[in-house]
Design an enzyme around this catalytic site. Structure first.
Site, PDB file in Angstrom:
ATOM      1  N   PRO A   1       0.766  -1.104   0.011  1.00  0.00           N
ATOM      2  CA  PRO A   1      -0.096  -0.032  -0.024  1.00  0.00           C
ATOM      3  C   PRO A   1       0.761   1.322  -0.055  1.00  0.00           C
ATOM      4  CG  PRO A   1      -0.906  -1.501   1.630  1.00  0.00           C
ATOM      5  CD  PRO A   1       0.520  -2.089   1.183  1.00  0.00           C
ATOM      6  N   GLU A   2       0.952   2.108  -1.159  1.00  0.00           N
ATOM      7  CA  GLU A   2       1.273   3.327  -1.176  1.00  0.00           C
ATOM      8  C   GLU A   2       0.277   4.385  -1.429  1.00  0.00           C
ATOM      9  OE1 GLU A   2       5.323   3.725  -2.738  1.00  0.00           O
ATOM     10  OE2 GLU A   2       5.830   1.376  -2.561  1.00  0.00           O
TER      11      GLU A   2
ATOM     12  N   LYS B   1      -1.137   8.397   3.216  1.00  0.00           N
ATOM     13  CA  LYS B   1      -1.583   6.847   3.203  1.00  0.00           C
ATOM     14  C   LYS B   1      -2.506   6.705   4.127  1.00  0.00           C
ATOM     15  CE  LYS B   1       3.319   5.618   3.072  1.00  0.00           C
ATOM     16  NZ  LYS B   1       3.968   4.452   3.139  1.00  0.00           N
TER      17      LYS B   1
ATOM     18  N   ASN C   1       8.007   2.429  -0.191  1.00  0.00           N
ATOM     19  CA  ASN C   1       9.322   1.782  -0.622  1.00  0.00           C
ATOM     20  C   ASN C   1       9.524   1.732  -2.030  1.00  0.00           C
ATOM     21  OD1 ASN C   1      12.032   1.424   0.525  1.00  0.00           O
ATOM     22  ND2 ASN C   1      11.563  -0.626   0.871  1.00  0.00           N
TER      23      ASN C   1
ATOM     24  N   ARG D   1      14.310   0.707   6.493  1.00  0.00           N
ATOM     25  CA  ARG D   1      14.054  -0.069   5.542  1.00  0.00           C
ATOM     26  C   ARG D   1      15.063  -0.600   4.701  1.00  0.00           C
ATOM     27  NH1 ARG D   1       8.645   1.635   4.524  1.00  0.00           N
ATOM     28  NH2 ARG D   1       8.246  -0.144   3.086  1.00  0.00           N
TER      29      ARG D   1
END
Ligand SMILES: [Zn+2]
Length: 269
Positions: free
Chosen positions: A2-3, A51, A169, A250
């Site tokens: 999910p972005e 988001k 990401n 990340r």
């Protein structure tokens, strides 16, 4: 993953399923809302901010409330027709069910599920930078916020939702590849920050309205990204093995040849 585009799509699905509808039953499966009952409430609209998902409701008293949720890495909302089998995810991941005469919305593995007065929404999303897919998208403000921390790596700065809201990401890795910028480059040394921000917005916007996220233009499985998820596979431009390493909290993927550690500084004068 999910972005911003996934959340935007999800908000649209919920809007089409529920906007204007009266809720005929609700079932919250999180402790903080276990006793909440939205029966008789009306759904005004569904929106996204970065988001974050904002389902705006009217109580029978006419007060405006917002059901806030965040998908993080694994959350999802699905809308089903009444009587349709819920095929989205395992039942134990269900956090909320909202029923209306025309649709049933089911939220799976949602995070930060809260019900707040709409007037206080800003407490939840006011810290966010400009929303790449918002109607009020402000690229100059996003660039200004990024440039405020010139020592931060661009890889981390793009994920910081206080700078700009919506990049996750996948798009971070892809944008940096397409601009030939190493994820470890300090923000202050990125040659063309406005160009990079504009590209990020275009990539997210191009994926609105579909669930397959692509930065290459291809929707074929295995061909949707240049570097993300492609560790040790050959770079689509130069053939060098794509690398994967931790950067901040990340992992990041990049091509060491196409994205050299020491970018050419911007022309002076
Ligand atoms: Zn390469």
């Amino acid at each position: 993953m999910p972005e911003g585009d996934t959340v935007w799509n999800t908000a649209r699905v919920l809007h089409r399923a529920l906007a204007g509808a009266r809720i005929t039953g609700s079932d919250f499966r999180v402790p903080q809302l276990a006793t909440t009952d939205l029966t008789g409430w009306t759904v005004r609209e569904s929106a996204s901010r970065g988001k974050h998902l904002l389902l705006r409701l009217s109580a029978p008293s006419e007060e405006h409330w917002t059901l806030h949720s965040h998908l993080r890495m694994d959350g999802a909302w699905r809308a089903y027709a009444p009587g349709e089998r819920w095929s989205g995810r395992p039942a134990h991941l269900i956090r909320v069910v909202l029923r209306s005469p025309g649709a049933v919305a089911v939220g799976y593995h949602l995070h930060e599920l809260t019900l707040v007065p709409t007037a206080t929404e800003e407490h939840l999303v006011g810290h966010l930078g400009p929303d790449l897919l918002g109607s009020d998208w402000d690229p100059a403000e996003a660039v200004r916020r990024l440039a405020d921390h010139p020592e931060q790596t661009i890889g981390e700065a793009l994920l910081d939702q206080r700078n700009l809201a919506g990049v996750g990401n996948l798009y971070k890795c892809e944008v940096l590849f397409l601009r030939g910028v190493s994820p470890w480059t300090p923000v202050g040394r990125v040659p063309d920050l406005p160009g990079l921000v504009a590209l990020a917005q275009r990539l997210l916007a191009a994926n609105r309205g579909r669930w397959t996220q692509s930065s290459t233009g291809s929707l074929h499985r295995g061909q949707t990204s240049y570097v993300y998820g492609r560790r040790a596979q050959p770079c689509r431009r130069c053939g060098t093995a794509i690398r994967k390493e931790e950067l901040g909290e990340r992992v990041t993927y990049w091509c060491p040849v196409c994205q050299p550690d020491h970018p050419v500084p911007p022309p002076s004068g």
